[in-house]
Design a protein around this motif. Structure first.
Motif, mmCIF file in Angstrom:
data_model
loop_
_atom_site.group_PDB
_atom_site.id
_atom_site.type_symbol
_atom_site.label_atom_id
_atom_site.label_comp_id
_atom_site.label_asym_id
_atom_site.label_seq_id
_atom_site.Cartn_x
_atom_site.Cartn_y
_atom_site.Cartn_z
ATOM 1 N N LEU A 37 0.830 -1.210 0.000
ATOM 2 C CA LEU A 37 0.000 0.000 0.000
ATOM 3 C C LEU A 37 0.863 1.258 0.000
ATOM 4 N N ARG A 38 1.917 1.260 0.800
ATOM 5 C CA ARG A 38 2.805 2.440 0.866
ATOM 6 C C ARG A 38 3.402 2.738 -0.503
ATOM 7 N N LYS A 39 3.765 1.660 -1.237
ATOM 8 C CA LYS A 39 4.305 1.848 -2.594
ATOM 9 C C LYS A 39 3.303 2.588 -3.477
ATOM 10 N N ILE A 40 2.029 2.134 -3.402
ATOM 11 C CA ILE A 40 0.985 2.760 -4.225
ATOM 12 C C ILE A 40 0.822 4.224 -3.851
ATOM 13 N N TYR A 41 0.735 4.491 -2.551
ATOM 14 C CA TYR A 41 0.504 5.872 -2.107
ATOM 15 C C TYR A 41 1.714 6.756 -2.395
ATOM 16 N N LYS A 42 2.914 6.184 -2.342
ATOM 17 C CA LYS A 42 4.119 6.957 -2.652
ATOM 18 C C LYS A 42 4.139 7.323 -4.133
ATOM 19 N N SER A 43 3.745 6.334 -4.976
ATOM 20 C CA SER A 43 3.733 6.614 -6.426
ATOM 21 C C SER A 43 2.704 7.677 -6.781
ATOM 22 N N LYS A 44 1.636 7.785 -5.982
ATOM 23 C CA LYS A 44 0.583 8.784 -6.215
ATOM 24 C C LYS A 44 0.851 10.073 -5.450
ATOM 25 N N LYS A 45 2.015 10.099 -4.752
ATOM 26 C CA LYS A 45 2.396 11.258 -3.934
ATOM 27 C C LYS A 45 1.294 11.622 -2.932
ATOM 28 N N ARG A 46 0.736 10.579 -2.328
ATOM 29 C CA ARG A 46 -0.297 10.771 -1.307
ATOM 30 C C ARG A 46 0.289 10.471 0.063
ATOM 31 N N GLU A 47 -0.243 11.154 1.070
ATOM 32 C CA GLU A 47 0.173 10.903 2.452
ATOM 33 C C GLU A 47 -0.294 9.504 2.881
#
Length: 505
Positions: free
Chosen positions: A437-447
């Motif tokens: 999940l962190r990978k996905i949110y990092k790629s979307k530049k989301r907190e």
């Protein structure tokens, strides 16, 4: 109306112990003997076979010592044999005063097992009875295989009974040794005998090979029998003996001309104790004492009970020290849930009740078992789910855990209709899921919030295999909040809690 008194003789400790794989310890036999006579209030107990073992002798000595102090010795019986007085010597050592002498009640058994004539058998029995009288021991006589004797050698049975009526005998015990009688035969055979010997006390000892034990006992009583032999939980050889709880309920409800001393409110307690001592489980659907027999599963039944006790019968659970339950599952419906909510002191409006019902149906479809204690967790999970509009969906995931390899997860996550996938490893399956999940949110530049606490619990008091609740605390830029997930699988419940978090942020 003067009621006819029927003696109940319990043979759990003797015939019941002949259940394959069952053996009572000395202390267990003593405990059960006390319960059977003092609390269940049966009239007599048959507790052992003579000459079996040192342990059996010790158990009988303990019971007879206690029984002598309580003035119960005449109510404690031992199975003995025509063996030249060896059984009687054993009884003297054991301190017992009543023997149940095993003899042959069919010509077939007599001819092929003993290889004796009736006259030789009667002579041996007469000697045993005389010796018992000299020792101050009272005698009841079993006619082993009596039921087949009545079918195939009735002349022998009556010849034998003619002989016994002239002997110093307290009771004559008529067993359906192989459990072969129909209820019609039981009534017919016993009626013939009781009419012919009106002054003799006859007991009927039924086995359950065709599941006719209770019906046969009922017919034996109607035929005029004076006593019946039963076992707790229907224990005994092969398919067992006529079961105590069912017979007691049948007598109390369907034979108003008869009275018995048994305290039916203790049946369940004694049944559970016998099951615990023996490891001989009680089938969930066993009448009176089974786990399910006072449990309504169909919602229509609970609805009918609420309106006018429409699905009640005379077998009220309170008679047996029990309570009616309403099962929770895919067929239970709103009425069952309402009954359980009432017991917990909870109320829900119609919309909330629909949501909770739907969740229980989902669990039922997964073959999960839900209990009353699970309800507060389900309510909390379902009702808290409505606090946000769901825009993030964990669409699918693969969790792997292999020896020698780090756990890994592949996740497909939908955010506002857009699908994202990621793969990651971690210290455990859930840790790997979070890393993906962190990978996905990092790629979307989301907190992505920080996990600050993680706890798993099952509902207090629940014996259900359905649910565990995962409670996760999060910190999102200094704002703390908690989400909960509920599922039968611990990791899945954590994933559900996490999905709620993703929607909240």
């Amino acid at each position: 109306m003067n009621k006819r008194r029927i003696e109940i003789m319990d043979t759990t400790l003797r015939d019941g112990e002949q259940t394959s794989g069952v053996s009572f310890s000395v202390s267990e036999k003593l405990t059960l003997a006390k319960l059977l006579l003092d609390e269940l209030k049966v009239d007599r107990i048959e507790i052992a076979s003579a000459r079996v073992s040192e342990g059996e002798l010790k158990a009988v000595q303990e019971i007879t010592h206690w029984a002598a102090e309580k003035d119960y010795l005449d109510r404690v019986e031992i199975l003995t044999f025509v063996d030249g007085g060896v059984s009687l010597q054993w009884m003297e050592k054991a301190g017992a005063k009543v023997q149940n002498l095993l003899t042959k009640g069919s010509l077939n058994h007599l001819t092929h097992q003993l290889k004796k004539t009736p006259e030789q058998h009667f002579e041996d029995i007469s000697k045993t009875l005389q010796q018992a009288s000299k020792q101050g021991i009272k005698t009841n006589v079993y006619l082993e295989d009596w039921s087949n004797g009545m079918r195939n050698s009735k002349g022998y049975v009556f010849q034998y009974l003619d002989f016994l009526t002239k002997q110093p005998v307290e009771r004559i015990l008529l067993p359906d040794t192989l459990g072969v009688l129909t209820h019609n035969e039981t009534f017919e055979f016993l009626s013939q005998i009781i009419k012919r010997y009106p002054d003799i006390h006859f007991d009927f000892h039924g086995h359950n090979d065709y599941d006719l034990g209770v019906a046969n006992v009922m017919e034996a009583i109607k035929a005029g029998c004076h006593g019946i032999h039963l076992t707790v939980n229907g224990m005994g050889e092969r398919a067992g003996n006529a079961p105590m709880a069912s017979v007691v309920a049948v007598i109390n409800d369907f034979l108003p001309e008869v009275e018995i001393a048994v305290n039916e409110s203790s049946l369940y307690k004694v049944s559970k104790l016998v099951s615990a001592f023996t490891g001989f489980g009680i089938p969930a659907n066993k009448p009176i004492v089974g786990d399910n027999v006072f449990t309504q599963t169909a919602g229509i039944h609970a609805d009918g009970d609420s309106k006018k006790d429409l699905y009640f019968n005379d077998l009220l659970p309170e008679r047996f020290g029990r309570k009616r339950k309403y099962a929770l599952g895919k067929t239970s419906g709103k009425a069952n849930i309402q009954k359980n909510l009432q017991e917990l002191g909870l109320t829900l409006n119609n919309e909330e009740l629909k949501k909770v019902t739907q969740r229980i149906i989902e669990l039922g479809d997964k073959k999960e078992r839900v209990t009353k204690e699970d309800l507060p967790f389900i309510i909390s999970d379902v009702l808290n789910s409505g606090g946000y509009q769901q825009k993030v969906f964990v669409k699918s995931y693969v969790l792997t855990h292999s020896k020698g390899l780090k756990p890994s997860t592949t996740v497909a996550l939908e955010i506002n209709g857009e699908l994202h996938e990621a793969h990651a490893q971690g210290d455990g399956q859930y840790d790997a899921f979070m890393n993906a999940l962190r990978k996905i949110y990092k790629s979307k530049k989301r907190e992505f919030p920080k996990l600050t606490d993680y706890a798993v619990r099952i509902p207090p008091g629940s014996n259900s295999d359905a649910l565990c609740e995962t409670i996760i605390s999060w910190d999102n830029n200094g704002k703390e909040f908690i989400t909960r997930g509920l599922d039968s699988d611990q990791t899945v419940s954590a994933i559900k809690a996490t999905e709620k978090m993703l929607n909240i942020i």
